[in-house]
Write a protein that holds these residues in place. Structure first.
Motif, short mmCIF file in Angstrom:
data_model
loop_
_atom_site.label_atom_id
_atom_site.label_comp_id
_atom_site.label_asym_id
_atom_site.label_seq_id
_atom_site.Cartn_x
_atom_site.Cartn_y
_atom_site.Cartn_z
N LYS A 93 1.05 -1.72 0.18
CA LYS A 93 0.04 -0.09 -0.16
C LYS A 93 0.95 1.38 -0.26
O LYS A 93 -0.21 2.59 -0.06
CB LYS A 93 -1.08 -0.09 1.65
CG LYS A 93 -1.96 -1.28 1.34
CD LYS A 93 -2.79 -1.41 2.33
CE LYS A 93 -3.13 -2.09 3.00
NZ LYS A 93 -3.99 -2.19 3.96
N LYS A 94 2.57 1.05 -0.63
CA LYS A 94 3.12 2.48 -0.08
C LYS A 94 3.78 2.43 -1.87
O LYS A 94 4.01 1.51 -2.07
CB LYS A 94 4.17 2.33 0.83
CG LYS A 94 3.81 1.78 2.10
CD LYS A 94 4.46 1.65 2.43
CE LYS A 94 4.33 1.46 4.85
NZ LYS A 94 5.68 0.83 5.36
N ILE A 95 4.12 4.00 -2.22
CA ILE A 95 4.89 4.29 -2.53
C ILE A 95 6.05 4.76 -2.13
O ILE A 95 6.17 6.00 -1.62
CB ILE A 95 3.89 5.00 -3.39
CG1 ILE A 95 2.27 4.70 -4.21
CG2 ILE A 95 4.72 6.12 -4.78
CD1 ILE A 95 1.28 6.17 -4.76
N CYS A 96 7.29 4.02 -2.72
CA CYS A 96 8.43 4.75 -2.60
C CYS A 96 9.39 6.01 -3.14
O CYS A 96 8.74 5.78 -4.56
CB CYS A 96 9.45 3.91 -2.12
SG CYS A 96 9.23 3.11 -0.84
N VAL A 97 9.88 6.84 -3.48
CA VAL A 97 10.43 7.73 -4.13
C VAL A 97 11.82 7.60 -3.79
O VAL A 97 12.74 7.89 -2.71
CB VAL A 97 9.80 9.28 -3.85
CG1 VAL A 97 10.65 10.27 -4.56
CG2 VAL A 97 8.32 9.48 -3.58
N TRP A 98 12.66 7.42 -5.46
CA TRP A 98 14.15 6.85 -4.82
C TRP A 98 14.58 8.43 -5.50
O TRP A 98 13.99 9.01 -6.48
CB TRP A 98 13.99 5.95 -6.05
CG TRP A 98 13.42 4.49 -5.13
CD1 TRP A 98 12.22 4.18 -5.19
CD2 TRP A 98 13.65 3.19 -3.98
NE1 TRP A 98 11.70 2.87 -4.40
CE2 TRP A 98 13.04 2.70 -4.06
CE3 TRP A 98 14.92 3.54 -3.05
CZ2 TRP A 98 12.86 1.31 -2.85
CZ3 TRP A 98 14.94 2.39 -2.23
CH2 TRP A 98 13.85 2.01 -1.47
N ARG A 99 16.16 8.50 -5.59
CA ARG A 99 16.10 9.67 -5.87
C ARG A 99 17.80 8.89 -6.45
O ARG A 99 18.35 8.23 -5.72
CB ARG A 99 16.78 10.50 -5.38
CG ARG A 99 17.78 11.38 -6.37
CD ARG A 99 17.87 12.88 -5.09
NE ARG A 99 16.88 13.86 -4.92
CZ ARG A 99 16.51 14.25 -3.34
NH1 ARG A 99 16.82 13.79 -2.86
NH2 ARG A 99 15.51 14.47 -3.66
#
Length: 351
Positions: free
Chosen positions: A286-292
């Motif tokens: 249920k999560k969204i990870c933001v990666w740089r």
């Protein structure tokens, strides 16, 4: 709108800036342009949204909407659970009205092909089907508009190649040993990911008047199913059912080199999107990870929460007008669709 519909806008500075809830079906697919958002659900509807308000909508006769892509000419291609690809276009007189412009393959092509026994291939034990038709769900679509081609991936283990201008199937690739969950393109390469745990690279070649694809490289072999793929700036990312994301970079002679595997999700990664140095992964947790990305290393800089069901699809766009119209903050717009029947809209800093 029906009373069960709900749209919310947020202006509290948080990353979540809007939400669309329509109690009619789980959201399985998304596509976004600068001003329009398209959503596909398991009730066979494709909805079109503008500024979080319903702009248009159209329905297929059958088949959960598993994939949506939009051409530069505003044609809408939808892939369905029933193995069909449908084509829609807006009316020139009224952009709110969409009509069906065809299906892949066309009925006349099916009838023409069905006469020749050589056009039938074995799809399961003791079962045959025409090679120009998918015999199982269409899981993903990818446009290569510069080549005039559309690629469709299916649970029938094949990837089919379609000419956009006449909607004809020109090739069927026996791509994997299990369901093909994802397909994406970059230049002359086509990438496929499968439940058999592999990511494969196919090279497109023009042979006279024919377009042909050959296996160029196998990037990954693992036990976990490959569930999502995306390409971005000479890089390829795959998401897996074990919650991991693999990353390759293109080198000499277009060969790809594995650079990193990173993991933050507890459950399967179901969708991936990329923009600039940012990568977004949505998962069954249920999560969204933001990666740089910095060089060859990716760092999780944010986790977006709020969905109450698995995050099934993502789409990211740069606001039209660039940073000036965006208030100068240089933020991207991210849409996330979930099996909780909602679409959430996020603003994410691009730096």
């Amino acid at each position: 709108m029906p009373r069960s519909d709900l749209t919310r806008g947020y202006s509290d500075g948080d990353s979540l800036v809007g939400e669309i809830v329509r109690e009619e079906g789980h959201i399985y697919s998304l596509a976004a342009t600068n001003d329009l958002l398209y959503t596909g659900s398991d009730n066979n509807y494709i909805r079109v949204w503008k500024n979080l308000n319903e702009f248009s909508g159209f329905k297929s006769n059958s088949g959960l909407v598993k994939a949506i892509v939009i051409s530069r000419e505003a044609k809408v291609f939808t892939g369905h659970q029933d193995g069909k690809i449908r084509v829609w276009k807006p009316s020139s007189k009224n952009p709110r009205v969409y009509t069906r412009a065809g299906s892949l393959p066309a009925l006349k092509d099916v009838l023409k092909s069905s006469v020749k026994p050589s056009n039938y291939v074995e799809v399961r034990r003791r079962r045959t089907a025409l090679w120009i038709k998918h015999s199982d769900a269409v899981s993903c679509l990818s446009l290569a508009e510069d080549q005039g081609l559309l690629y469709s991936a299916s649970w029938d283990r094949t990837v089919k190649v379609w000419r956009i201008h006449d909607l004809k199937c020109i090739e069927s690739i026996k791509a994997h040993d299990d369901a093909v969950n994802s397909v994406t393109t970059a230049e002359s390469l086509v990438f496929t990911g499968s439940a058999d745990g592999t990511v494969k690279v196919w090279k497109r070649e023009i042979r006279g008047k024919r377009t042909a694809h050959s296996l160029f490289q196998t990037l990954l072999k693992q036990e976990s199913a490959v569930t999502a793929l995306v390409t971005s700036h000479m890089a390829v990312y795959s998401g897996s059912s074990d919650g991991a994301v693999n990353f390759w970079e293109m080198g000499d002679k277009k060969l790809l080199k594995h650079c990193e595997v990173f993991k933050k999700h507890r459950l399967a990664v179901l969708c991936i999107a990329a923009a600039g140095k940012l990568l977004f992964s949505g998962a069954a947790d249920k999560k969204i990870c933001v990666w740089r990305r910095e060089g060859k290393v990716h760092t999780c800089v944010s986790v977006l929460t709020g969905h109450t069901g698995p995050v099934k699809c993502l789409a990211v766009v740069e606001p039209s007008g660039g940073e000036e119209e965006d208030g100068g903050d240089g933020r991207l717009v991210l849409y996330s669709g979930s099996l909780d029947k909602s679409v959430k809209v996020w603003r994410v800093p691009r730096h």
